[in-house]
Each structure stands twice: as structure tokens, then as C-alpha cells.
Design a protein around this motif. Structure first.
Motif, PDB file in Angstrom:
ATOM      1  N   ALA A   3       3.336  -8.230  -9.928  1.00  0.00           N
ATOM      2  CA  ALA A   3       4.016  -7.348 -10.872  1.00  0.00           C
ATOM      3  C   ALA A   3       3.194  -6.088 -11.093  1.00  0.00           C
ATOM      4  CB  ALA A   3       4.232  -8.065 -12.193  1.00  0.00           C
ATOM      5  N   GLY A   4       3.878  -5.020 -11.372  1.00  0.00           N
ATOM      6  CA  GLY A   4       3.193  -3.786 -11.741  1.00  0.00           C
ATOM      7  C   GLY A   4       2.685  -2.971 -10.578  1.00  0.00           C
ATOM      8  N   ILE A   5       3.284  -3.131  -9.426  1.00  0.00           N
ATOM      9  CA  ILE A   5       2.917  -2.246  -8.316  1.00  0.00           C
ATOM     10  C   ILE A   5       3.565  -0.890  -8.567  1.00  0.00           C
ATOM     11  CG2 ILE A   5       2.987  -1.919  -5.823  1.00  0.00           C
ATOM     12  CD1 ILE A   5       3.500  -4.924  -5.602  1.00  0.00           C
ATOM     13  N   GLU A   6       2.784   0.125  -8.398  1.00  0.00           N
ATOM     14  CA  GLU A   6       3.324   1.458  -8.681  1.00  0.00           C
ATOM     15  C   GLU A   6       4.224   1.907  -7.527  1.00  0.00           C
ATOM     16  OE1 GLU A   6       1.328   5.456 -10.193  1.00  0.00           O
ATOM     17  OE2 GLU A   6       0.202   3.643 -10.711  1.00  0.00           O
ATOM     18  N   GLY A   7       5.365   2.426  -7.866  1.00  0.00           N
ATOM     19  CA  GLY A   7       6.277   2.925  -6.839  1.00  0.00           C
ATOM     20  C   GLY A   7       6.997   1.824  -6.082  1.00  0.00           C
ATOM     21  N   ALA A   8       7.093   0.665  -6.713  1.00  0.00           N
ATOM     22  CA  ALA A   8       7.771  -0.457  -6.040  1.00  0.00           C
ATOM     23  C   ALA A   8       9.283  -0.368  -6.181  1.00  0.00           C
ATOM     24  CB  ALA A   8       7.276  -1.779  -6.618  1.00  0.00           C
ATOM     25  N   ASP A   9       9.734   0.561  -6.992  1.00  0.00           N
ATOM     26  CA  ASP A   9      11.184   0.688  -7.174  1.00  0.00           C
ATOM     27  C   ASP A   9      11.830   1.215  -5.894  1.00  0.00           C
ATOM     28  OD1 ASP A   9      11.026  -0.227  -9.682  1.00  0.00           O
ATOM     29  OD2 ASP A   9      10.912   1.760 -10.625  1.00  0.00           O
ATOM     30  N   GLY A  10      12.894   0.580  -5.530  1.00  0.00           N
ATOM     31  CA  GLY A  10      13.653   1.067  -4.379  1.00  0.00           C
ATOM     32  C   GLY A  10      13.089   0.654  -3.035  1.00  0.00           C
ATOM     33  N   GLU A  55       4.968  -5.442   2.196  1.00  0.00           N
ATOM     34  CA  GLU A  55       5.056  -5.944   3.567  1.00  0.00           C
ATOM     35  C   GLU A  55       4.132  -7.133   3.754  1.00  0.00           C
ATOM     36  OE1 GLU A  55       4.274  -2.837   6.352  1.00  0.00           O
ATOM     37  OE2 GLU A  55       6.211  -1.863   6.005  1.00  0.00           O
ATOM     38  N   GLY A  56       2.919  -6.968   3.205  1.00  0.00           N
ATOM     39  CA  GLY A  56       1.942  -8.056   3.311  1.00  0.00           C
ATOM     40  C   GLY A  56       2.420  -9.310   2.607  1.00  0.00           C
ATOM     41  N   VAL A  91       9.406  -4.721   7.938  1.00  0.00           N
ATOM     42  CA  VAL A  91       9.450  -3.271   7.752  1.00  0.00           C
ATOM     43  C   VAL A  91       9.939  -2.993   6.343  1.00  0.00           C
ATOM     44  CG1 VAL A  91      10.397  -1.097   8.549  1.00  0.00           C
ATOM     45  CG2 VAL A  91       9.961  -2.940  10.184  1.00  0.00           C
ATOM     46  N   ALA A  92       9.135  -2.256   5.578  1.00  0.00           N
ATOM     47  CA  ALA A  92       9.550  -1.876   4.232  1.00  0.00           C
ATOM     48  C   ALA A  92       9.928  -0.406   4.242  1.00  0.00           C
ATOM     49  CB  ALA A  92       8.420  -2.122   3.238  1.00  0.00           C
ATOM     50  N   SER A  93      10.918  -0.083   3.455  1.00  0.00           N
ATOM     51  CA  SER A  93      11.326   1.320   3.373  1.00  0.00           C
ATOM     52  C   SER A  93      11.537   1.685   1.911  1.00  0.00           C
ATOM     53  CB  SER A  93      12.608   1.546   4.176  1.00  0.00           C
ATOM     54  OG  SER A  93      13.611   0.689   3.700  1.00  0.00           O
ATOM     55  N   THR A 128       1.651   2.814  -0.685  1.00  0.00           N
ATOM     56  CA  THR A 128       0.847   1.637  -1.041  1.00  0.00           C
ATOM     57  C   THR A 128       1.750   0.461  -1.389  1.00  0.00           C
ATOM     58  OG1 THR A 128       0.741   2.549  -3.254  1.00  0.00           O
ATOM     59  CG2 THR A 128      -1.177   2.892  -1.869  1.00  0.00           C
ATOM     60  N   ALA A 129       2.810   0.745  -2.130  1.00  0.00           N
ATOM     61  CA  ALA A 129       3.734  -0.324  -2.509  1.00  0.00           C
ATOM     62  C   ALA A 129       4.353  -0.952  -1.277  1.00  0.00           C
ATOM     63  CB  ALA A 129       4.825   0.246  -3.420  1.00  0.00           C
ATOM     64  N   ARG A 130       4.713  -0.094  -0.340  1.00  0.00           N
ATOM     65  CA  ARG A 130       5.326  -0.592   0.880  1.00  0.00           C
ATOM     66  C   ARG A 130       4.359  -1.535   1.616  1.00  0.00           C
ATOM     67  NH1 ARG A 130       7.003   4.369   4.088  1.00  0.00           N
ATOM     68  NH2 ARG A 130       6.758   5.487   2.131  1.00  0.00           N
TER      69      ARG A 130
END
Lengths: 387, 239
Positions: free
Chosen positions: A308-315, A350-351, A337-339, A344-346
């Protein structure tokens, strides 16, 4: 007072005893013994993606189309069929003998014609005769202009028409006209002309006697005019057939006009299966149903610990492509593949997605008979829903 | 509590089973209400008998009193035994009369007042005897339903707690607990309804009887006052 208390106590004791004995447990409600209605949830693919087998063949384990006859010529073909080029089953028009189509049409037109009182047809006839007359005029040069030039009125036309047409040219033209292909619907036109020629032979003989030299000229000229008249007739035919179609609806004509296509197996991959009518079990298509897809996704999501609380994880949308063997285990490395979202969130998601996939292998509850559908499967995740 | 609800799902729902399944508080409430019911009916029986007897005594006494019998004689027969109601009032008034005359009363007004006082005291005692314990009927009648409701609320509370424990909202799990809880309200109503009816009836009867006693007391006081005048006048004339 004591006496009354004792009396009351005794009374209550009696009442309670009577209540316990007589009332007891109330009769339980009688519930009608309704038989449970079995409900199966069938994926729509079992109906929409059924495969037709050979009707004459026996029931077998697997439904297969009619076996192909040719040996395999195209390598790596995907679609079964006898084709040289690997195509998906495309519509192929039925090849019918052409004379059947055309044979029916002319008779129809003939019947309609005499009844038809079409202005366009009349004009065409006039024009044709005008032209014929004109050509004769050029060749003969003897005939008076008054005769040749008819007024557009029908009375004049009736007078003029018999005179220019009954030349020898008409007779000579006949053998040429007879072998005209069957496709021409207007064959009756010529007998009519013949009749007119036979009925009035006098002008013909006159002309023949008077100007024998010029006859040859007229013949040649008439040949030209014949060609012209053929074209005109063709035009006329089309005009007439058009009008006849407008007036008379013929189901046979419509049927012949329809573009009948035959779905054939046009692929180049040779089917090695023997023909079978179908199987007792329904295959349910070769596509994973929504619930089966959700089950697969759920297995991964259960093992997914989203931080929780990853920055920019929205979308951020994670797309997982993996190959599975029949036990549900992963073959090779799954592609994650994350988009969207931040870099960093991606990377983090992904990990974590990869860890979740590796943790939840082998995948369970995947339908064996649809292995083709999930041998290579793509799963999309929206990690924000997991939070 | 969970145990109770789970058992309730399987056990029978007879009255005894419902009572035994109930929690301690509900059980106490039910027992208290059964006791109240017993007490109510004890009072009802007692009052019914005593009021009937009092009415009969009043009738007998009035018959004897107005039969023209000598008051002295009547006093002599009545003073020998335990008196209630009109008889007690008569005896108390006559006793005061006798005492005053034996010692030679001077003032007729003082004698009249003493006799009235004695009769008032007896009247009050008798009225209290009539209306005694009716107040407990009133209490049971008004408070019984509430006590039963209290038991029901507690019972439903515990059964809901049991539902939360068993994590099942099946009606078969819920129903016995609620039935057992409602039993408390039923017992409360069983105790309260007769109590209310009996209270209304007996308070009306007591009012009638005490009105009759007051009427008799006034009448007797008037008679005695006439007697005093008659007896004291010759004395005054002699002096």
C-alpha cells in the motif's frame, strides 16, 4: 390469606401442569416437499461455438470435420481444408451451369412484352428503325426523304416501318441473327421481322429489278446497319427486361440473383481426424468463460501482496502473458508488462505480480478440455482494486 | 450463549424446554412473574371471599339493627365477638357511649365528638382492611407487562448474540431464542391482565362498601346524637 395463597398456588400448579401436558410442542409447519430444481450454469460458448461433425459418421470421443483427401502440401497451415493457400473459411460462391440461369429469363420477358405498353420501348423501336432507314437511305439514295423521315407520331411510324425493312437485307440478316447466343432473351423479334418481310415482297422485287448494282452496296450497308441494329436491340432488350422486372416479381429471378455462398473449409492444414458426428459431452467451445478467467485471476490475486502507498500507482494496469502446460504449471518465463502510472510504481508492481504468479503456480481448476484456450493465457490486473 | 442457540436449533420447543433453555435473567423474570401471578390470584380469591362475607355481614347487621331490637342488647351480643365492618363501627360507638355515661358525662357536645372520632377511626381501619393488598394488584397489573418485556428484550438480546456467534441467520437458529424470550412477555401478560381486572373490580367494591360504612356511621351518629339530647335534657331539667 394463607388459604387463598395456597389455593392460588395450587391453581397455578394445576394450570401449568395442564399446559405442559396439553400444549407441549406446537406442531411444526408442514413444508411441501419441493424437489430441488437442478440448475446448470452453461457458458454461452457451448452454444455459439459448437462444432458440426459429419452427420453420417458415428459418435466418437472428439468431433471432427470430414477428413481431407489431399496430403499435406502447405506447412504450418492452421485451418483445415483442401485448399492450396491457407485461408480461413471464406465464402465461396456456388458455381452453377450458366444456361439454367439464362434459360428461364427470356421466356418470362416474352410473355410480358405484348402486354407491355412502355413508352421507352416504343421510342427505342422508332429509333432503331430510323437508323435502319437512314442507313438504307444512304445506300439506295432513291427513296424519298418523306418516307424515311417519320414523324414521332405513331400513325406515321406505322406507315413507314414496313417499307424500309422488307429489303433483302432482312432475309440475309436472318441467318446471322439466328445463331445469336442463347443469352439473348429477345429471339422473337426476328420472326416478326421475317413476317413483315414475307408479307410485303413487292417492294423488295421492285428494288431488286430496278437497281441490281446498287444491291451489293445495300447489302454491305445493311450489314453495317445490322451490326448497329444488334446493338440497338441489345439496348432494347435491356430496357424491356428492366421494365418487365419492375412490373413482374419473379421469385426464380431473385433466387438466381442471390449470392449463394458455401461455407467450406478452405484452410490448407490437412485434417487427420476421421469424420465423426460429434461427442456425447458438450465441448463448450474453446474459450475460457468469464468465471474461469476470474478463477484464474483470483488465484493470482490471492497470492498478491500489494504494497500500500506506492506513489503513482493509480492507473497502473499489469498485463501478464504466460504459457501453461496441461498441469497448470508455467512454461518458461511469464511476461509481465505494466503500463500507466509512474516508473517506480510500474517496476514495483511488475515485481510483485511476478512473485504472485510464481507463488500461485501451478494453477488449479482450469478446464482440461479447453487447454487450447489457456495454453497461452493473458491476464490483466488493476492493482488499485486489490488495495 | 452460543451453546444455547445451537441446542435450540435441534431441541424441541415445548413450554418446559423453552423455560429450561432460557438464560438466568429471563428465568428469574419468568419465575418472578409466575410468583406475581400466584400472589395476584391469592389476593383475588381472598378479596372475593372477604368482600362477599363483608357484604353478607353488612346485610345481616343492617337487618338486625333496623329490626327495632334494643341497641343495648345488640351491643351486648356483638361486643362478645370479633367484629368487622358495620358491626365494628357500631361496637366502637357504643363502647364510647357506655364509657361516657358510666362516668357521668357532663357535656353532650363533647360526648358527640368523641363518639364521632371513635367511629371515624374504626371506619378508617375497616376501609383500610377492605382496600388492603389491592395496591399490590395495581402494581402487578401495571408493572407486569414491563417486567415481561424486560425478560423478552434480554432473551432476544442473548439470542442475537448467539446468532452473531454461530454466524448463521437461519430462521431455525433464531426462532427458538425469540420464542423463549417471548414466553417471558406472555407470562407477564398472564399475570398482569387478571391483576388489572381484579384491581378495577375490587377497588370499586371497596369503594361501595366503605360508602355504605360511612353512611351507616353518619346515620348512627345522628341516632346517638338524638339519644344524647334525650338523655341529657331530663338531667338538665332536674338540676
Amino acid at each position: 390469606m394463607k388459604g387463598s395463597v395456597v389455593a392460588s398456588g395450587i391453581l397455578h400448579g394445576l394450570l401449568l401442569a395442564a399446559a405442559l401436558v396439553s400444549i407441549g410442542a406446537p406442531a411444526s409447519f408442514e413444508v411441501a416437499d419441493v424437489e430441488a430444481l437442478p440448475v446448470d450454469i452453461i457458458p454461452v460458448e457451448s452454444i455459439t461455438q459448437t462444432q458440426q461433425g459429419d452427420e453420417k459418421a458415428e459418435m466418437k470421443e472428439k468431433a471432427a470435420p470430414i477428413p481431407t483427401t489431399k496430403p499435406s502440401t502447405v506447412e504450418n497451415a492452421e485451418n483445415a481444408g483442401d485448399n492450396d493457400v491457407d485461408l480461413k473459411s471464406a465464402p465461396v460462391p456456388i458455381t452453377k451451369p450458366s444456361n439454367i440461369e439464362t434459360a428461364a429469363a427470356p421466356e418470362k420477358v416474352e410473355k410480358v412484352l405484348p402486354q407491355q405498353d412502355d413508352v421507352a420501348n416504343e421510342i427505342k423501336e422508332i429509333q432503331q428503325e430510323q437508323e435502319a432507314a437512314a442507313s438504307q437511305e444512304v445506300a439506295l439514295k432513291t427513296e424519298p426523304k418523306e418516307e424515311v423521315k417519320p414523324d414521332p407520331k405513331p400513325e406515321v411510324k406505322a406507315e413507314t416501318t414496313p417499307e424500309p425493312t422488307p429489303t433483302e437485307t432482312a432475309e440475309e440478316a436472318l441467318p446471322e441473327n439466328v445463331p445469336v447466343p442463347v443469352a439473348k432473351p429477345l429471339q422473337e423479334k426476328k420472326p416478326e421481322e421475317k413476317k413483315t418481310a414475307e408479307e410485303k415482297p413487292t417492294p423488295e422485287t421492285k428494288k431488286a429489278e430496278e437497281k441490281p448494282v446498287e444491291k451489293k452496296k445495300t447489302e454491305t450497308a445493311n450489314k453495317n446497319s445490322d451490326d448497329k441494329s444488334k446493338e440497338d436491340k441489345k439496348k432494347q432488350e435491356t430496357a424491356k427486361s428492366k421494365s418487365s422486372k419492375q412490373s413482374d416479381f419473379n421469385a426464380d429471378d431473385i433466387a438466381s440473383l442471390l449470392n449463394k455462398t458455401d461455407a467450406k473449409s478452405t484452410g490448407a492444414k490437412r485434417s487427420t481426424e476421421t469424420a465423426a458426428l460429434g461427442t456425447k459431452k458438450t465441448t463448450g467451445g474453446s474459450k475460457l468463460s468469464q468465471s474461469e478467467m476470474d478463477a484464474l485471476r483470483g488465484q493470482i490475486e490471492n497470492n498478491w501482496s500489494v504494497i500500500a502507498g506506492i506513489e503513482g500507482a493509480d492507473g497502473v494496469v499489469v498485463r501478464v502473458t504466460m504459457k501453461l502446460d496441461e498441469t497448470g504449471d508455467i512454461i518458461g518465463d511469464p511476461q509481465v508488462v505494466a503500463s500507466g502510472g509512474s516508473e517506480t510504481a510500474r517496476r514495483t508492481l511488475e515485481g510483485s505480480a511476478l512473485r504472485a504468479i510464481m507463488k500461485s503456480r501451478p494453477f488449479k481448476n482450469l478446464p482440461r478440455d479447453k487447454y487450447d484456450a489457456w495454453s497461452e493465457v493473458v491476464v490483466n490486473f488493476d492493482p488499485s482494486e486489490l488495495l | 450463549m452460543e451453546q444455547v442457540a445451537l441446542e435450540a436449533a435441534t431441541h424441541d420447543v415445548s413450554l418446559w424446554a423453552l423455560f429450561m433453555q432460557a438464560g438466568l435473567v429471563v428465568k428469574l423474570v419468568m419465575l418472578g412473574l409466575i410468583g406475581a401471578s400466584v400472589w395476584t390470584w391469592a389476593i383475588v380469591i381472598d378479596k372475593y371471599i372477604s368482600f362477599g362475607r363483608a357484604r353478607r355481614q353488612f346485610d345481616q347487621f343492617e337487618q338486625v339493627f333496623w329490626s327495632g331490637q334494643s341497641l343495648e342488647e345488640l351491643y351486648r351480643t356483638l361486643s362478645e365477638r370479633q367484629n368487622t365492618g358495620l358491626g365494628a363501627i357500631f361496637v366502637s360507638a357504643m363502647r364510647e357511649w357506655k364509657k361516657s355515661f358510666e362516668r357521668g358525662a357532663r357535656s353532650p357536645i363533647g360526648l358527640q365528638m368523641r363518639i364521632d372520632r371513635a367511629m371515624d377511626v374504626t371506619l378508617a381501619r375497616e376501609a383500610e382492611h377492605l382496600t388492603g393488598r389491592l395496591s399490590s394488584l395495581a402494581t402487578i397489573g401495571s408493572a407486569g407487562p414491563f417486567v415481561g418485556l424486560f425478560g423478552t428484550v434480554i432473551g432476544i438480546m442473548t439470542s442475537f448474540q448467539a446468532i452473531a456467534g454461530s454466524k448463521s441467520t437461519n430462521l431455525a437458529v433464531v426462532a427458538p431464542g425469540i420464542a423463549e424470550a417471548l414466553l417471558a412477555t406472555a407470562i407477564g401478560l398472564v399475570a398482569a391482565i387478571p391483576a388489572v381486572i381484579a384491581y378495577n373490580k375490587f377497588s370499586g367494591d371497596a369503594g361501595k362498601l366503605s360508602a355504605r360504612m360511612e353512611g351507616f356511621a353518619d346515620e348512627f351518629s345522628a341516632i346517638l346524637s338524638r339519644q344524647i339530647d334525650e338523655k341529657l335534657q331530663p338531667r338538665a331539667a332536674a338540676q
